[in-house]
Design a protein around this motif. Structure first.
Motif, short mmCIF file in Angstrom:
data_model
loop_
_atom_site.label_atom_id
_atom_site.label_comp_id
_atom_site.label_asym_id
_atom_site.label_seq_id
_atom_site.Cartn_x
_atom_site.Cartn_y
_atom_site.Cartn_z
N ILE A 1 1.08 -1.10 0.12
CA ILE A 1 -0.35 0.01 -0.07
C ILE A 1 1.06 1.38 -0.16
CG2 ILE A 1 -2.07 1.16 1.14
CD1 ILE A 1 -2.76 -0.88 0.16
N VAL A 2 1.81 1.63 1.31
CA VAL A 2 3.20 2.68 1.25
C VAL A 2 3.78 2.61 -1.06
CG1 VAL A 2 4.79 3.62 1.84
CG2 VAL A 2 3.28 2.14 3.36
N ALA A 3 3.89 1.66 -1.01
CA ALA A 3 4.06 1.55 -2.84
C ALA A 3 3.45 1.93 -3.94
CB ALA A 3 4.66 0.16 -2.91
N GLU A 4 2.51 2.08 -3.50
CA GLU A 4 0.94 2.19 -4.20
C GLU A 4 1.01 3.54 -4.10
OE1 GLU A 4 -1.45 -2.23 -5.40
OE2 GLU A 4 -2.08 -0.30 -3.93
N LEU A 5 1.07 3.99 -3.22
CA LEU A 5 0.21 5.38 -2.91
C LEU A 5 1.48 6.82 -3.80
CD1 LEU A 5 0.17 5.91 1.08
CD2 LEU A 5 -1.65 4.97 -1.11
N GLY B 1 -15.51 7.25 2.75
CA GLY B 1 -16.45 6.56 2.40
C GLY B 1 -15.23 5.43 1.52
N GLN B 2 -14.69 5.88 0.38
CA GLN B 2 -14.15 4.99 -0.61
C GLN B 2 -12.78 4.91 0.31
OE1 GLN B 2 -13.40 7.02 -4.79
NE2 GLN B 2 -15.89 7.57 -4.35
N MET B 3 -12.20 5.40 0.35
CA MET B 3 -10.75 5.54 1.99
C MET B 3 -11.17 4.16 2.07
SD MET B 3 -10.04 9.36 1.68
CE MET B 3 -8.40 9.20 3.36
N ILE B 4 -12.06 4.22 3.59
CA ILE B 4 -12.70 3.08 4.15
C ILE B 4 -12.59 2.16 3.61
CG2 ILE B 4 -14.13 2.13 6.14
CD1 ILE B 4 -14.46 5.53 6.82
N PHE B 5 -13.70 2.09 2.78
CA PHE B 5 -14.05 0.69 1.92
C PHE B 5 -12.31 -0.19 1.11
CE2 PHE B 5 -15.09 -1.72 -2.23
CZ PHE B 5 -16.17 -2.57 -1.20
N GLY B 6 -11.41 0.84 0.55
CA GLY B 6 -10.47 0.01 0.55
C GLY B 6 -9.63 -0.66 1.48
N ILE B 7 -9.93 0.47 2.46
CA ILE B 7 -8.93 -0.62 3.50
C ILE B 7 -9.46 -1.56 4.15
CG2 ILE B 7 -8.49 0.36 6.41
CD1 ILE B 7 -8.40 3.15 5.06
N ILE B 8 -11.13 -1.58 4.65
CA ILE B 8 -12.07 -2.96 4.50
C ILE B 8 -11.61 -3.91 3.45
CG2 ILE B 8 -14.04 -3.68 4.75
CD1 ILE B 8 -14.51 -1.50 6.52
N VAL B 9 -10.98 -4.10 1.96
CA VAL B 9 -11.67 -4.33 1.64
C VAL B 9 -9.27 -5.16 1.70
CG1 VAL B 9 -10.59 -5.22 -0.90
CG2 VAL B 9 -12.30 -3.64 -0.21
N ILE B 10 -8.57 -4.43 2.28
CA ILE B 10 -7.58 -5.05 2.22
C ILE B 10 -7.67 -5.64 3.56
CG2 ILE B 10 -5.11 -4.21 3.39
CD1 ILE B 10 -5.43 -2.05 1.67
N GLY B 11 -8.21 -5.29 5.04
CA GLY B 11 -8.20 -6.48 6.14
C GLY B 11 -9.25 -7.77 5.48
N VAL B 12 -10.13 -8.05 4.38
CA VAL B 12 -11.15 -8.61 4.44
C VAL B 12 -10.25 -10.14 3.64
CG1 VAL B 12 -13.02 -10.66 2.80
CG2 VAL B 12 -12.85 -7.84 4.17
N ILE B 13 -9.23 -9.82 2.78
CA ILE B 13 -8.03 -9.77 1.46
C ILE B 13 -7.02 -10.62 2.63
CG2 ILE B 13 -6.50 -10.35 0.31
CD1 ILE B 13 -8.38 -7.95 -0.84
N GLY B 14 -6.80 -10.38 3.72
CA GLY B 14 -5.52 -10.54 5.11
C GLY B 14 -6.13 -11.46 5.48
#
Length: 257
Positions: free
Chosen positions: A199-203, A224-237
């Motif tokens: 995520i740091v590299a993609e920023l 809302g989009q930012m939080i959704f992206g963060i939640i997606v990372i958590g779900v995949i993890g």
């Protein structure tokens, strides 16, 4: 409830779900109740709506796939390099004496600090992202694997020597089976760290990926989009975590004995 007393699988599942319910309830109270302005923190319903819009209209599934590929690519390369070195360090003290000072030094270097150099060397393409994940993961894996292998019970090694095992047999028949479940657990933990690095590299200097979507949403104040992206990372993890645990139990059943 007593210290170290185990709980049943159903109770563990119920308690885990209860925390998420409580988390979203508190989030809803603060956003719907007006305690936090929605420009700073979107409410759960807005987050879900924005996430659905990203998935159906803006091709966010492609960004997710790109990020997953980057994480797995950099992590697999790091594991292929690190695990043999860690095994050699744990098994042979001269190898440990040779590698350990540099590895201990390098593991404290933040991978994000190398991003400007990697951009200079490799541009802003995929190689740069893979390098960030590789550097952030490889030294951690090496040192943790070396510790896992070196912590073997000495009586097991002595018993193998008594039975006539040679150096190679001790490594392949004693050290590796003993450390294999711990190595799998180490890889599971470091995979979680790899998500931070990607995520740091993609920023910076990226045109795709979850991190790119998050930084674009920041410019639009689309929390809302930012939080959704963060939640997606958590779900995949979380999914990868469960898969790692299941695979660990299947491949190394003796670890539960």
């Amino acid at each position: 409830m007593r210290p170290l007393q185990p709980v049943s699988a159903s109770a563990r599942f119920t308690l885990g779900i209860a925390f998420f319910v409580l988390f979203f309830a508190v989030w809803g109270v603060f956003t719907f109740g007006g305690f936090v302005p929605r420009i700073f923190l979107a409410d759960p319903f807005t987050m879900v709506h924005d996430g659905w819009t990203l998935l159906t209209r803006h091709g966010f599934l492609f960004d997710i796939g790109v990020t997953v590929w980057r994480v797995l690519g950099g992590f697999v390369i790091a594991a292929i390099v690190a695990v043999p070195i860690g095994l050699a360090m744990g098994a042979y003290k001269p190898v440990e004496a040779f590698f350990e000072p540099f590895v201990s030094f390098a593991r404290y270097l933040p991978a994000s600090a190398f991003i400007p150099l990697f951009i200079l060397w490799a541009g802003v393409g995929e190689v740069q992202k893979l390098l960030v994940i590789f550097v952030g993961s490889v030294f951690q894996i090496i040192l943790m694997v070396a510790v896992a292998v070196g912590s073997i019970r000495r009586d097991l090694v002595e018993a193998a020597l008594t039975l006539g095992a040679k150096d190679r047999g001790i490594v392949t028949r004693v050290l590796m089976p003993y450390a294999a479940p711990q190595i799998a657990e180490i890889l599971r933990l470091v995979l979680g760290w790899a998500w931070t690095y990607v995520i740091v590299a993609e920023l910076i200097g990226s045109s795709s990926g979850i991190g790119h979507m998050i930084i674009e949403s920041q410019a639009l104040l689309a929390t809302g989009q930012m939080i959704f992206g963060i939640i997606v990372i958590g779900v995949i993890g979380l999914i990868s975590d469960f898969l790692f645990k299941a695979l660990n139990r299947k491949l190394f059943p003796w670890s539960a004995v």
